[in-house]
Design a protein around this motif. Sequence first.
Motif, PDB file in Angstrom:
ATOM      1  N   ARG A 165      30.485   5.908  -5.021  1.00  0.00           N
ATOM      2  CA  ARG A 165      29.631   7.026  -4.629  1.00  0.00           C
ATOM      3  C   ARG A 165      28.836   6.682  -3.376  1.00  0.00           C
ATOM      4  O   ARG A 165      28.706   7.504  -2.464  1.00  0.00           O
ATOM      5  N   ALA A 166      28.314   5.474  -3.311  1.00  0.00           N
ATOM      6  CA  ALA A 166      27.560   5.051  -2.131  1.00  0.00           C
ATOM      7  C   ALA A 166      28.463   5.017  -0.896  1.00  0.00           C
ATOM      8  O   ALA A 166      28.066   5.428   0.201  1.00  0.00           O
ATOM      9  N   PHE A 167      29.687   4.542  -1.064  1.00  0.00           N
ATOM     10  CA  PHE A 167      30.658   4.469   0.021  1.00  0.00           C
ATOM     11  C   PHE A 167      30.941   5.853   0.600  1.00  0.00           C
ATOM     12  O   PHE A 167      30.957   6.054   1.816  1.00  0.00           O
ATOM     13  N   LEU A 168      31.141   6.834  -0.269  1.00  0.00           N
ATOM     14  CA  LEU A 168      31.452   8.187   0.182  1.00  0.00           C
ATOM     15  C   LEU A 168      30.238   8.877   0.790  1.00  0.00           C
ATOM     16  O   LEU A 168      30.334   9.561   1.817  1.00  0.00           O
ATOM     17  N   GLY A 183      19.771   8.632   1.325  1.00  0.00           N
ATOM     18  CA  GLY A 183      18.945   8.270   0.177  1.00  0.00           C
ATOM     19  C   GLY A 183      19.753   8.252  -1.113  1.00  0.00           C
ATOM     20  O   GLY A 183      19.586   7.359  -1.962  1.00  0.00           O
ATOM     21  N   ARG A 184      20.662   9.220  -1.273  1.00  0.00           N
ATOM     22  CA  ARG A 184      21.516   9.253  -2.460  1.00  0.00           C
ATOM     23  C   ARG A 184      22.441   8.039  -2.480  1.00  0.00           C
ATOM     24  O   ARG A 184      22.687   7.451  -3.545  1.00  0.00           O
ATOM     25  N   ALA A 185      22.944   7.640  -1.317  1.00  0.00           N
ATOM     26  CA  ALA A 185      23.807   6.459  -1.245  1.00  0.00           C
ATOM     27  C   ALA A 185      23.036   5.203  -1.630  1.00  0.00           C
ATOM     28  O   ALA A 185      23.543   4.349  -2.375  1.00  0.00           O
ATOM     29  N   GLU A 186      21.813   5.100  -1.145  1.00  0.00           N
ATOM     30  CA  GLU A 186      20.987   3.930  -1.463  1.00  0.00           C
ATOM     31  C   GLU A 186      20.675   3.862  -2.951  1.00  0.00           C
ATOM     32  O   GLU A 186      20.726   2.791  -3.575  1.00  0.00           O
ATOM     33  N   LEU A 243      23.832   2.810  -4.894  1.00  0.00           N
ATOM     34  CA  LEU A 243      24.117   1.378  -4.785  1.00  0.00           C
ATOM     35  C   LEU A 243      23.131   0.558  -5.602  1.00  0.00           C
ATOM     36  O   LEU A 243      23.506  -0.431  -6.255  1.00  0.00           O
ATOM     37  N   ALA A 244      21.863   0.972  -5.595  1.00  0.00           N
ATOM     38  CA  ALA A 244      20.862   0.271  -6.403  1.00  0.00           C
ATOM     39  C   ALA A 244      21.169   0.420  -7.886  1.00  0.00           C
ATOM     40  O   ALA A 244      21.013  -0.531  -8.669  1.00  0.00           O
ATOM     41  N   LYS A 245      21.643   1.582  -8.275  1.00  0.00           N
ATOM     42  CA  LYS A 245      21.986   1.824  -9.672  1.00  0.00           C
ATOM     43  C   LYS A 245      23.167   0.982 -10.106  1.00  0.00           C
ATOM     44  O   LYS A 245      23.278   0.582 -11.270  1.00  0.00           O
ATOM     45  N   GLY A 246      24.052   0.659  -9.158  1.00  0.00           N
ATOM     46  CA  GLY A 246      25.220  -0.148  -9.481  1.00  0.00           C
ATOM     47  C   GLY A 246      24.881  -1.585  -9.815  1.00  0.00           C
ATOM     48  O   GLY A 246      25.724  -2.309 -10.330  1.00  0.00           O
ATOM     49  N   THR A 300      36.438  -1.552  -4.872  1.00  0.00           N
ATOM     50  CA  THR A 300      35.623  -1.403  -6.080  1.00  0.00           C
ATOM     51  C   THR A 300      34.209  -1.930  -5.858  1.00  0.00           C
ATOM     52  O   THR A 300      33.409  -1.927  -6.789  1.00  0.00           O
ATOM     53  N   ALA A 301      33.909  -2.383  -4.657  1.00  0.00           N
ATOM     54  CA  ALA A 301      32.567  -2.868  -4.330  1.00  0.00           C
ATOM     55  C   ALA A 301      32.195  -2.359  -2.946  1.00  0.00           C
ATOM     56  O   ALA A 301      33.062  -2.120  -2.105  1.00  0.00           O
TER      57      ALA A 301
END
Length: 454
Positions: A291-294, A316-319, A322-325, A335-336
């Motif tokens: 999701r962060a990548f996209l 902000g949504r990407a950040e 990634l933090a949630k991951g 995959t990362a």
Amino acid sequence: MPPSRRRNENLRALLAEARWTQAALARTVNALAAEIDLDLNYDRTAVAHWLSGTRPAPPVPELIAEALTRRLGRAVSPAAAGLAGEPSVSTGGRLPASDTPVGTALTELCSMENDPARRASARMMPYREAELAKVAAGTTERVPAPRVPRREPDAGGDLGVVRLAVQFYSASFDTHGGRRARSALAAYLADDIAPLLREQEGQEPHRALLVEASRLSFLLARMYQDASVHGLAQRHFSTALRLADESGDATARAVVLRGLSAQGLGLGHRRIALDAAEAAAATRAPDAPSRAFLLSQLAVAQAACGRNRAARESLGRAERALAKGGRGGGAEPFTAYSLGSLEFQSAEVLRYTGDLPAARVALANSLAHRSDRDHRGMALSYAQHAEILMGLGHVEEACASWNSFLDHYVHLRSGAADLAAGRLRQLLTPFRNLPVATAVLHRTFAVASPSPHS
């Protein structure tokens, strides 16, 4: 006495319809040639010769047709432009038709890389703006969710071997650039992956194998893109998209759309690149790094189109994703998604919005989170950092960043890095009376890529 040439009234009528001068067509053809790493310097006199009946050598008829296609917003072929006396792509280099089965298309397309005659003509295919628009517009249909687990029982067999190949070629791209291992990857796809797809059709691991084949095709497309062979890169992205579609994996499809968006944006097709990025980000990716990548590409495309508020929201949504991951790194590709890569995209957003001091900070953060083995990522980050510093008037600090860029550049065969080195020379030459700038310029010429068009 040689026969007299017939005036090209078709081309004359198309020029009038496009409301273009002869000089404008010449400039556009030169620009399209640059997209496929071809250096042309036509002017209005060349167009006058075409109008009088002279037919330029391939791939120029295809470039003229593409220029008119973009200008008029409808398909224009070399024949319609009165330039179809000879095929623009030789028979041996003709690309597979769009309705060719994907396994066959994969074999035909990839086998060109290791056939010198076909390779030369295939690399001269122009980048098709309309193809990007078609893909972006046709992505509203929802792709089925993956119907196969991400890890199958075959993980230690053929599928496991292919996944190791994905890791190897991804690492090679990051470490050495797109001009190394490209022929090896093309041969592997043509000689190993395509036959394996045919052998395993209908079996349990087949869908997962399609995903990995899509990833390998995506990597090959990135390699051609890195060498500025954008027409052929686009065809490999299209093959990767077809493989992803056959797998039924929505995330695999979204990853390719993201790649197509980045390529189109780099070539200046901002509006269509945004459409592709929006379609990619609309996919409900099952994991946070994806999701962060996209979302990061969506943010860059939005900023490029002047949608600054939307870009900040997407970033902000990407950040948050990634933090949630839980972690942004990881050695396994697809995959990362690393924090260093996200910070690089953040810097791109900030550059488009004109906030150079904040972009400088983002690039410093990107560099701090990258592996030293990622020579391509480090080189491009240092180059961007130096260009921002030049924009802020900090020449000596920029030279320090460019020295770090050159530390990584010597390990690369990368078209993107070569372009960065060219911008270095352009930006520093006016300051060549400064000793620190002179030293960097001398070093740049000493380590320049020996074969930029390979």
